[in-house]
Design a protein around this motif. Structure first.
Motif, PDB file in Angstrom:
ATOM      1  N   LEU A   1       0.817   3.992  10.523  1.00 50.11           N
ATOM      2  CA  LEU A   1      -0.022   3.950   9.425  1.00 50.11           C
ATOM      3  C   LEU A   1       0.164   5.449   8.790  1.00 50.11           C
ATOM      4  CD1 LEU A   1      -3.388   2.407  10.648  1.00 50.11           C
ATOM      5  CD2 LEU A   1      -1.827   1.587   8.897  1.00 50.11           C
ATOM      6  N   GLN A   2       0.164   6.247   9.999  1.00 46.99           N
ATOM      7  CA  GLN A   2       0.366   8.161   9.017  1.00 46.99           C
ATOM      8  C   GLN A   2       1.863   7.611   9.097  1.00 46.99           C
ATOM      9  OE1 GLN A   2      -0.409   9.974  12.870  1.00 46.99           O
ATOM     10  NE2 GLN A   2      -2.286  10.526  11.785  1.00 46.99           N
ATOM     11  N   ARG A   3       2.829   7.364   9.256  1.00 45.31           N
ATOM     12  CA  ARG A   3       4.059   7.236   8.540  1.00 45.31           C
ATOM     13  C   ARG A   3       4.583   7.066   7.276  1.00 45.31           C
ATOM     14  NH1 ARG A   3       5.356   6.603  13.886  1.00 45.31           N
ATOM     15  NH2 ARG A   3       6.149   4.252  13.648  1.00 45.31           N
ATOM     16  N   PHE A   4       3.606   5.164   7.306  1.00 51.42           N
ATOM     17  CA  PHE A   4       3.831   4.666   6.167  1.00 51.42           C
ATOM     18  C   PHE A   4       2.678   5.287   5.175  1.00 51.42           C
ATOM     19  CE2 PHE A   4       2.237   0.860   3.323  1.00 51.42           C
ATOM     20  CZ  PHE A   4       3.314   0.367   2.841  1.00 51.42           C
ATOM     21  N   ALA A   5       1.523   6.164   5.611  1.00 49.11           N
ATOM     22  CA  ALA A   5       1.186   6.496   4.542  1.00 49.11           C
ATOM     23  C   ALA A   5       2.280   7.700   3.460  1.00 49.11           C
ATOM     24  CB  ALA A   5      -0.211   7.548   5.580  1.00 49.11           C
ATOM     25  N   LYS A   6       2.886   8.668   4.519  1.00 48.78           N
ATOM     26  CA  LYS A   6       3.675   9.533   4.157  1.00 48.78           C
ATOM     27  C   LYS A   6       4.973   9.259   3.194  1.00 48.78           C
ATOM     28  CE  LYS A   6       3.635  12.816   8.575  1.00 48.78           C
ATOM     29  NZ  LYS A   6       3.982  13.265   9.564  1.00 48.78           N
ATOM     30  N   ARG A   7       4.546   7.984   3.335  1.00 49.05           N
ATOM     31  CA  ARG A   7       5.926   7.160   2.591  1.00 49.05           C
ATOM     32  C   ARG A   7       5.286   7.147   1.242  1.00 49.05           C
ATOM     33  NH1 ARG A   7       9.509   2.485   5.335  1.00 49.05           N
ATOM     34  NH2 ARG A   7       8.992   1.679   3.629  1.00 49.05           N
ATOM     35  N   LEU A   8       4.111   6.803   1.304  1.00 47.05           N
ATOM     36  CA  LEU A   8       3.475   6.281  -0.095  1.00 47.05           C
ATOM     37  C   LEU A   8       3.028   7.899  -0.572  1.00 47.05           C
ATOM     38  CD1 LEU A   8       1.191   3.572   0.862  1.00 47.05           C
ATOM     39  CD2 LEU A   8       3.029   3.230  -0.109  1.00 47.05           C
ATOM     40  N   THR A   9       2.424   8.622  -0.381  1.00 46.68           N
ATOM     41  CA  THR A   9       1.993  10.017  -0.520  1.00 46.68           C
ATOM     42  C   THR A   9       3.055  10.549  -0.901  1.00 46.68           C
ATOM     43  OG1 THR A   9       1.278  10.250   0.894  1.00 46.68           O
ATOM     44  CG2 THR A   9      -0.556   9.266   0.336  1.00 46.68           C
ATOM     45  N   GLY A  10       3.802  10.608  -0.552  1.00 47.35           N
ATOM     46  CA  GLY A  10       5.220  12.031  -0.768  1.00 47.35           C
ATOM     47  C   GLY A  10       4.043  13.123  -0.153  1.00 47.35           C
ATOM     48  N   PRO A  11       5.271  13.947  -0.901  1.00 47.56           N
ATOM     49  CA  PRO A  11       5.304  15.355   0.239  1.00 47.56           C
ATOM     50  C   PRO A  11       3.946  15.909  -0.082  1.00 47.56           C
ATOM     51  CG  PRO A  11       6.614  15.323  -1.644  1.00 47.56           C
ATOM     52  CD  PRO A  11       6.529  14.537  -1.272  1.00 47.56           C
ATOM     53  N   GLY A  12       3.115  16.124   0.737  1.00 51.26           N
ATOM     54  CA  GLY A  12       1.668  16.598   0.108  1.00 51.26           C
ATOM     55  C   GLY A  12       1.274  16.575  -0.669  1.00 51.26           C
TER      56      GLY A  12
ATOM     57  N   TRP B   1      -0.460  -6.588   8.071  1.00 51.76           N
ATOM     58  CA  TRP B   1      -2.111  -6.411   8.088  1.00 51.76           C
ATOM     59  C   TRP B   1      -2.599  -5.801   7.076  1.00 51.76           C
ATOM     60  CZ3 TRP B   1      -7.309  -6.191  10.306  1.00 51.76           C
ATOM     61  CH2 TRP B   1      -8.199  -6.676   9.348  1.00 51.76           C
ATOM     62  N   LEU B   2      -2.519  -4.554   8.163  1.00 49.30           N
ATOM     63  CA  LEU B   2      -3.070  -2.967   8.649  1.00 49.30           C
ATOM     64  C   LEU B   2      -2.051  -2.327   7.141  1.00 49.30           C
ATOM     65  CD1 LEU B   2      -3.588  -1.889  11.387  1.00 49.30           C
ATOM     66  CD2 LEU B   2      -5.359  -2.826  10.134  1.00 49.30           C
ATOM     67  N   PHE B   3      -0.670  -2.309   7.371  1.00 52.81           N
ATOM     68  CA  PHE B   3       0.577  -2.096   5.998  1.00 52.81           C
ATOM     69  C   PHE B   3      -0.301  -2.612   5.010  1.00 52.81           C
ATOM     70  CE2 PHE B   3       4.021  -0.425   7.984  1.00 52.81           C
ATOM     71  CZ  PHE B   3       3.434   0.528   8.593  1.00 52.81           C
ATOM     72  N   THR B   4      -0.762  -3.659   4.548  1.00 56.10           N
ATOM     73  CA  THR B   4      -0.804  -4.456   3.152  1.00 56.10           C
ATOM     74  C   THR B   4      -2.854  -3.808   2.388  1.00 56.10           C
ATOM     75  OG1 THR B   4       0.486  -6.441   3.350  1.00 56.10           O
ATOM     76  CG2 THR B   4      -1.563  -6.764   1.687  1.00 56.10           C
ATOM     77  N   ILE B   5      -3.391  -3.530   4.063  1.00 54.56           N
ATOM     78  CA  ILE B   5      -4.619  -3.067   3.010  1.00 54.56           C
ATOM     79  C   ILE B   5      -4.365  -1.276   2.897  1.00 54.56           C
ATOM     80  CG2 ILE B   5      -6.643  -2.104   4.390  1.00 54.56           C
ATOM     81  CD1 ILE B   5      -6.737  -4.443   6.084  1.00 54.56           C
ATOM     82  N   MET B   6      -3.431  -0.565   3.374  1.00 54.59           N
ATOM     83  CA  MET B   6      -3.200   0.903   3.102  1.00 54.59           C
ATOM     84  C   MET B   6      -2.636   0.461   1.677  1.00 54.59           C
ATOM     85  SD  MET B   6      -0.729   4.090   5.271  1.00 54.59           S
ATOM     86  CE  MET B   6      -1.948   3.846   6.048  1.00 54.59           C
ATOM     87  N   ARG B   7      -1.493  -0.387   1.551  1.00 57.36           N
ATOM     88  CA  ARG B   7      -0.639  -0.263   0.271  1.00 57.36           C
ATOM     89  C   ARG B   7      -1.941  -1.089  -0.887  1.00 57.36           C
ATOM     90  NH1 ARG B   7       2.568  -4.814   0.558  1.00 57.36           N
ATOM     91  NH2 ARG B   7       0.698  -5.762  -0.925  1.00 57.36           N
TER      92      ARG B   7
END
Length: 176
Positions: free
Chosen positions: A30-41, A71-77
């Protein structure tokens, strides 16, 4: 033959417990996927926390046979898009272009300037004063010329000379 969507009596509470245990194992992904979504910083930890909170609240909706990670990635997205759209609508603070517009001179300065301007306008020659006041009030040059009994060019000259006198006398104070 209809199938029931509720789990058998003994597994009713076992499924959310299994989801809870599985979520903890998925935190690095989830942390790796969140980094890809939010970008640097970006707000990685906030997004992961929001995802886990939503997943725990909806753990009873998790269906057996579904990949927990997906399922978790869908929730995060969905959480990311919701937060992104909310931020687009919010206007935190104002841009620099508004800061200088919000500052205004003290009202008493304007009262004095307005009084001085009135005195200066009254000192203009009658024809120039009348032409300037009419044009400044929104009357067209043609209508002003007819009312003053002169040519349009004469009205334009009178207004221009009156503006020049006032501009020389008051300078930048009239432009702000």
């Amino acid at each position: 033959m209809a199938t029931s969507t509720t789990p058998p009596q003994g597994t009713r509470h076992a499924l959310p417990t299994a989801v809870h245990a599985g979520i903890e194992a998925q935190i690095p992904a989830l942390q790796r996927f969140a980094k890809r979504l939010t970008g640097p910083g970006g707000e990685v930890d906030d997004l992961v926390q929001e995802t886990i909170l939503r997943a725990l609240n909806a753990s009873n909706q998790f269906q057996t046979g579904t990949a927990l990670k997906s399922w978790l990635f869908t929730i995060m997205r969905n959480a990311f898009y919701t937060a992104y759209n909310r931020r687009k609508r919010e206007h935190v603070g104002m841009g620099d272009e508004w800061n200088h517009k919000l500052v205004m001179d003290a009202p008493q300065d304007w009262v004095v300037l307005y009084a001085d301007l009135g005195v200066a306008i009254n000192k203009l020659p009658e024809a120039s004063r009348r032409s300037l006041v009419m044009v400044a009030s929104g009357v067209s040059y043609d209508e002003t010329a007819r009312a003053c009994g002169c040519e349009v060019g004469t009205v334009k000259s009178r207004v221009n000379r009156a503006r020049k006198v006032l501009s020389d006398q008051f300078g930048a104070a009239l432009l702000t």
